[in-house]
Design a protein around this motif. Structure first.
Motif, PDB file in Angstrom:
ATOM      1  N   PRO A  18       0.834  -1.201   0.000  1.00  0.00           N
ATOM      2  CA  PRO A  18       0.000   0.000   0.000  1.00  0.00           C
ATOM      3  C   PRO A  18       0.869   1.252   0.000  1.00  0.00           C
ATOM      4  CG  PRO A  18      -0.699  -1.530   1.718  1.00  0.00           C
ATOM      5  CD  PRO A  18       0.618  -2.020   1.194  1.00  0.00           C
ATOM      6  N   ALA A  19       0.351   2.300  -0.581  1.00  0.00           N
ATOM      7  CA  ALA A  19       1.003   3.600  -0.463  1.00  0.00           C
ATOM      8  C   ALA A  19       0.703   4.163   0.920  1.00  0.00           C
ATOM      9  CB  ALA A  19       0.493   4.543  -1.544  1.00  0.00           C
ATOM     10  N   GLY A  20       1.447   5.174   1.307  1.00  0.00           N
ATOM     11  CA  GLY A  20       1.183   5.896   2.541  1.00  0.00           C
ATOM     12  C   GLY A  20       0.823   7.326   2.207  1.00  0.00           C
ATOM     13  N   LEU A  21      -0.098   7.914   2.960  1.00  0.00           N
ATOM     14  CA  LEU A  21      -0.543   9.275   2.688  1.00  0.00           C
ATOM     15  C   LEU A  21      -0.615  10.051   3.990  1.00  0.00           C
ATOM     16  CD1 LEU A  21      -1.631  11.260   0.547  1.00  0.00           C
ATOM     17  CD2 LEU A  21      -3.911  10.296   0.946  1.00  0.00           C
ATOM     18  N   VAL A  22       0.125  11.167   4.053  1.00  0.00           N
ATOM     19  CA  VAL A  22       0.116  12.049   5.222  1.00  0.00           C
ATOM     20  C   VAL A  22      -0.675  13.302   4.873  1.00  0.00           C
ATOM     21  CG1 VAL A  22       1.497  13.372   6.867  1.00  0.00           C
ATOM     22  CG2 VAL A  22       2.417  11.245   5.902  1.00  0.00           C
ATOM     23  N   LEU A  23      -1.740  13.565   5.613  1.00  0.00           N
ATOM     24  CA  LEU A  23      -2.537  14.763   5.399  1.00  0.00           C
ATOM     25  C   LEU A  23      -2.007  15.877   6.295  1.00  0.00           C
ATOM     26  CD1 LEU A  23      -6.121  13.188   5.274  1.00  0.00           C
ATOM     27  CD2 LEU A  23      -4.469  13.519   3.409  1.00  0.00           C
ATOM     28  N   ALA A  24      -1.401  16.893   5.678  1.00  0.00           N
ATOM     29  CA  ALA A  24      -0.738  17.954   6.441  1.00  0.00           C
ATOM     30  C   ALA A  24      -0.983  19.324   5.819  1.00  0.00           C
ATOM     31  CB  ALA A  24       0.772  17.674   6.516  1.00  0.00           C
ATOM     32  N   ALA A  25      -2.192  19.542   5.309  1.00  0.00           N
ATOM     33  CA  ALA A  25      -2.460  20.770   4.559  1.00  0.00           C
ATOM     34  C   ALA A  25      -3.185  21.853   5.345  1.00  0.00           C
ATOM     35  CB  ALA A  25      -3.276  20.441   3.303  1.00  0.00           C
ATOM     36  N   GLY A  26      -3.741  21.525   6.497  1.00  0.00           N
ATOM     37  CA  GLY A  26      -4.596  22.467   7.204  1.00  0.00           C
ATOM     38  C   GLY A  26      -3.877  23.636   7.849  1.00  0.00           C
ATOM     39  N   VAL A  64       3.006  13.197   0.900  1.00  0.00           N
ATOM     40  CA  VAL A  64       2.613  14.179   1.908  1.00  0.00           C
ATOM     41  C   VAL A  64       1.817  15.276   1.216  1.00  0.00           C
ATOM     42  CG1 VAL A  64       3.398  15.845   3.631  1.00  0.00           C
ATOM     43  CG2 VAL A  64       4.685  13.713   3.271  1.00  0.00           C
ATOM     44  N   VAL A  65       0.615  15.542   1.727  1.00  0.00           N
ATOM     45  CA  VAL A  65      -0.229  16.602   1.167  1.00  0.00           C
ATOM     46  C   VAL A  65      -0.013  17.874   1.977  1.00  0.00           C
ATOM     47  CG1 VAL A  65      -2.560  17.330   0.557  1.00  0.00           C
ATOM     48  CG2 VAL A  65      -1.956  14.901   0.503  1.00  0.00           C
ATOM     49  N   LEU A  66       0.406  18.940   1.302  1.00  0.00           N
ATOM     50  CA  LEU A  66       0.628  20.233   1.939  1.00  0.00           C
ATOM     51  C   LEU A  66      -0.359  21.256   1.396  1.00  0.00           C
ATOM     52  CD1 LEU A  66       4.532  20.441   1.892  1.00  0.00           C
ATOM     53  CD2 LEU A  66       3.049  19.666   3.755  1.00  0.00           C
ATOM     54  N   GLY A  67      -0.542  22.327   2.161  1.00  0.00           N
ATOM     55  CA  GLY A  67      -1.434  23.405   1.750  1.00  0.00           C
ATOM     56  C   GLY A  67      -1.010  24.687   2.426  1.00  0.00           C
ATOM     57  N   ALA A  68      -1.543  24.956   3.626  1.00  0.00           N
ATOM     58  CA  ALA A  68      -1.141  26.134   4.391  1.00  0.00           C
ATOM     59  C   ALA A  68       0.349  26.060   4.702  1.00  0.00           C
ATOM     60  CB  ALA A  68      -1.952  26.202   5.688  1.00  0.00           C
ATOM     61  N   ALA A  69       1.051  27.168   4.501  1.00  0.00           N
ATOM     62  CA  ALA A  69       2.499  27.247   4.766  1.00  0.00           C
ATOM     63  C   ALA A  69       3.283  26.177   4.021  1.00  0.00           C
ATOM     64  CB  ALA A  69       2.775  27.158   6.265  1.00  0.00           C
ATOM     65  N   SER A  82       7.190  12.011  -1.492  1.00  0.00           N
ATOM     66  CA  SER A  82       6.817  13.040  -2.458  1.00  0.00           C
ATOM     67  C   SER A  82       5.796  13.984  -1.848  1.00  0.00           C
ATOM     68  CB  SER A  82       6.292  12.413  -3.747  1.00  0.00           C
ATOM     69  OG  SER A  82       5.129  11.653  -3.484  1.00  0.00           O
ATOM     70  N   VAL A  83       5.703  15.176  -2.446  1.00  0.00           N
ATOM     71  CA  VAL A  83       4.794  16.212  -1.964  1.00  0.00           C
ATOM     72  C   VAL A  83       3.765  16.505  -3.035  1.00  0.00           C
ATOM     73  CG1 VAL A  83       4.603  18.648  -1.328  1.00  0.00           C
ATOM     74  CG2 VAL A  83       6.508  17.278  -0.459  1.00  0.00           C
ATOM     75  N   SER A  90      -8.095  25.178   2.161  1.00  0.00           N
ATOM     76  CA  SER A  90      -8.943  25.883   3.127  1.00  0.00           C
ATOM     77  C   SER A  90     -10.360  25.322   3.176  1.00  0.00           C
ATOM     78  CB  SER A  90      -8.986  27.378   2.805  1.00  0.00           C
ATOM     79  OG  SER A  90      -9.506  27.594   1.511  1.00  0.00           O
ATOM     80  N   ASP A  91     -10.720  24.479   2.212  1.00  0.00           N
ATOM     81  CA  ASP A  91     -12.042  23.840   2.227  1.00  0.00           C
ATOM     82  C   ASP A  91     -12.147  22.766   3.296  1.00  0.00           C
ATOM     83  OD1 ASP A  91     -12.774  25.430   0.128  1.00  0.00           O
ATOM     84  OD2 ASP A  91     -12.604  23.867  -1.399  1.00  0.00           O
ATOM     85  N   GLY A  92     -11.018  22.328   3.845  1.00  0.00           N
ATOM     86  CA  GLY A  92     -11.035  21.318   4.891  1.00  0.00           C
ATOM     87  C   GLY A  92     -10.337  20.041   4.490  1.00  0.00           C
ATOM     88  N   VAL A  93     -10.429  19.038   5.370  1.00  0.00           N
ATOM     89  CA  VAL A  93      -9.705  17.784   5.185  1.00  0.00           C
ATOM     90  C   VAL A  93     -10.120  17.061   3.901  1.00  0.00           C
ATOM     91  CG1 VAL A  93     -11.284  16.342   6.527  1.00  0.00           C
ATOM     92  CG2 VAL A  93      -8.869  15.722   6.386  1.00  0.00           C
ATOM     93  N   SER A  94     -11.337  17.292   3.446  1.00  0.00           N
ATOM     94  CA  SER A  94     -11.782  16.634   2.217  1.00  0.00           C
ATOM     95  C   SER A  94     -10.912  17.037   1.033  1.00  0.00           C
ATOM     96  CB  SER A  94     -13.248  16.963   1.923  1.00  0.00           C
ATOM     97  OG  SER A  94     -13.434  18.349   1.722  1.00  0.00           O
ATOM     98  N   ALA A  95     -10.504  18.313   0.980  1.00  0.00           N
ATOM     99  CA  ALA A  95      -9.654  18.779  -0.111  1.00  0.00           C
ATOM    100  C   ALA A  95      -8.288  18.099  -0.062  1.00  0.00           C
ATOM    101  CB  ALA A  95      -9.488  20.295  -0.050  1.00  0.00           C
ATOM    102  N   SER A  96      -7.759  17.920   1.148  1.00  0.00           N
ATOM    103  CA  SER A  96      -6.472  17.240   1.318  1.00  0.00           C
ATOM    104  C   SER A  96      -6.565  15.785   0.885  1.00  0.00           C
ATOM    105  CB  SER A  96      -6.013  17.302   2.775  1.00  0.00           C
ATOM    106  OG  SER A  96      -5.862  18.630   3.194  1.00  0.00           O
ATOM    107  N   LEU A  97      -7.659  15.128   1.283  1.00  0.00           N
ATOM    108  CA  LEU A  97      -7.826  13.724   0.936  1.00  0.00           C
ATOM    109  C   LEU A  97      -7.978  13.551  -0.572  1.00  0.00           C
ATOM    110  CD1 LEU A  97      -8.039  10.834   1.943  1.00  0.00           C
ATOM    111  CD2 LEU A  97     -10.477  11.221   2.336  1.00  0.00           C
ATOM    112  N   ARG A  98      -8.753  14.417  -1.198  1.00  0.00           N
ATOM    113  CA  ARG A  98      -8.904  14.334  -2.658  1.00  0.00           C
ATOM    114  C   ARG A  98      -7.573  14.522  -3.364  1.00  0.00           C
ATOM    115  NH1 ARG A  98     -13.828  17.088  -1.656  1.00  0.00           N
ATOM    116  NH2 ARG A  98     -12.822  19.106  -2.041  1.00  0.00           N
ATOM    117  N   ALA A  99      -6.793  15.510  -2.929  1.00  0.00           N
ATOM    118  CA  ALA A  99      -5.489  15.761  -3.549  1.00  0.00           C
ATOM    119  C   ALA A  99      -4.558  14.571  -3.352  1.00  0.00           C
ATOM    120  CB  ALA A  99      -4.867  17.026  -2.968  1.00  0.00           C
ATOM    121  N   GLY A 100      -4.582  13.994  -2.156  1.00  0.00           N
ATOM    122  CA  GLY A 100      -3.715  12.853  -1.880  1.00  0.00           C
ATOM    123  C   GLY A 100      -4.099  11.627  -2.683  1.00  0.00           C
ATOM    124  N   LEU A 101      -5.385  11.348  -2.785  1.00  0.00           N
ATOM    125  CA  LEU A 101      -5.827  10.189  -3.564  1.00  0.00           C
ATOM    126  C   LEU A 101      -5.491  10.372  -5.044  1.00  0.00           C
ATOM    127  CD1 LEU A 101      -9.263   9.367  -1.891  1.00  0.00           C
ATOM    128  CD2 LEU A 101      -7.094   8.127  -1.643  1.00  0.00           C
TER     129      LEU A 101
END
Length: 198
Positions: A18-26, A64-69, A82-83, A90-101
């Motif tokens: 499996p891949a690994g996904l870190v949600l770190a965009a908030g 790793v999903v980044l957004g703010a900063a 990878s990033v 800013s839409d919330g965790v759903s935006a991070s999850l969509r980008a990561g998937l």
């Protein structure tokens, strides 16, 4: 009408992890700033700890999903991970999850193990339990004394449906419940607590 996805394995290759996904965009408003910039007491970035737990637990590749900063956080991402950017973070965790998937969809991974960056105590052993379940189920999540927590396992056959289902600051939880994801108890490994305040 397309068939609804089911929680069953499809074409799982034993040699593909499996891949690994870190949600770190908030923005980490309650925390006082982006958690992607947070460090533990020894100065180790939380991003580094999350990537290490995923790798040591059996995930490859790790995204790793980044957004703010994002510009400040990107140098904290360990080599080899990878990033990807969540433009609408800013839409919330759903935006991070969509980008990561979307990012892991370009890999050969049959599944992805997802963790938020604010679980710095997450041990690789908890990740490994979810990775082990990927051989036989398509959806699973860690529980702690029966309470749902992280990480979560999402089989590839669910990524499109999940991408369309998540909204706002709500992640995969409702989808996992609706599709009767397997609960994997990990309370013997750690508390399962995330960090919402400094």
């Amino acid at each position: 009408m397309p068939a609804e996805p089911v929680s069953a394995p499809v074409d799982r290759r034993a040699d593909t992890r499996p891949a690994g996904l870190v949600l770190a965009a908030g923005a980490g408003r309650r925390f006082g700033g982006p958690k992607a910039l947070a460090r533990d007491r020894d100065g180790v970035p939380w991003i580094h700890r999350a990537v290490r737990a995923l790798r040591d637990g059996g995930c490859d590749p790790v995204v790793v999903v980044l957004g703010a900063a994002a510009d400040e956080a990107a140098p904290l991402v360990p080599a080899g991970a990878s990033v990807t950017l969540a433009a609408s973070w800013s839409d919330g965790v759903s935006a991070s999850l969509r980008a990561g998937l979307a990012a892991v969809a370009s890999t050969a991974a049959p599944a992805v193990v997802v963790v938020p960056v604010d679980t710095p105590e997450l041990p690789a052993a908890a990740v490994a339990r979810l990775v082990d379940r990927a051989r036989s189920v398509a959806l699973a999540y860690a529980t702690y004394a029966g309470a749902p927590g992280h990480p979560a396992l999402l089989g590839r056959e669910h990524w499109d449906a999940l991408t369309g289902a998540v909204r706002g600051d709500v992640g995969a939880g409702p989808y996992l419940r609706a599709h009767r994801a397997e609960a994997v108890e990990c309370g013997d490994l750690w508390s399962g607590a995330d960090r919402d305040v400094p």
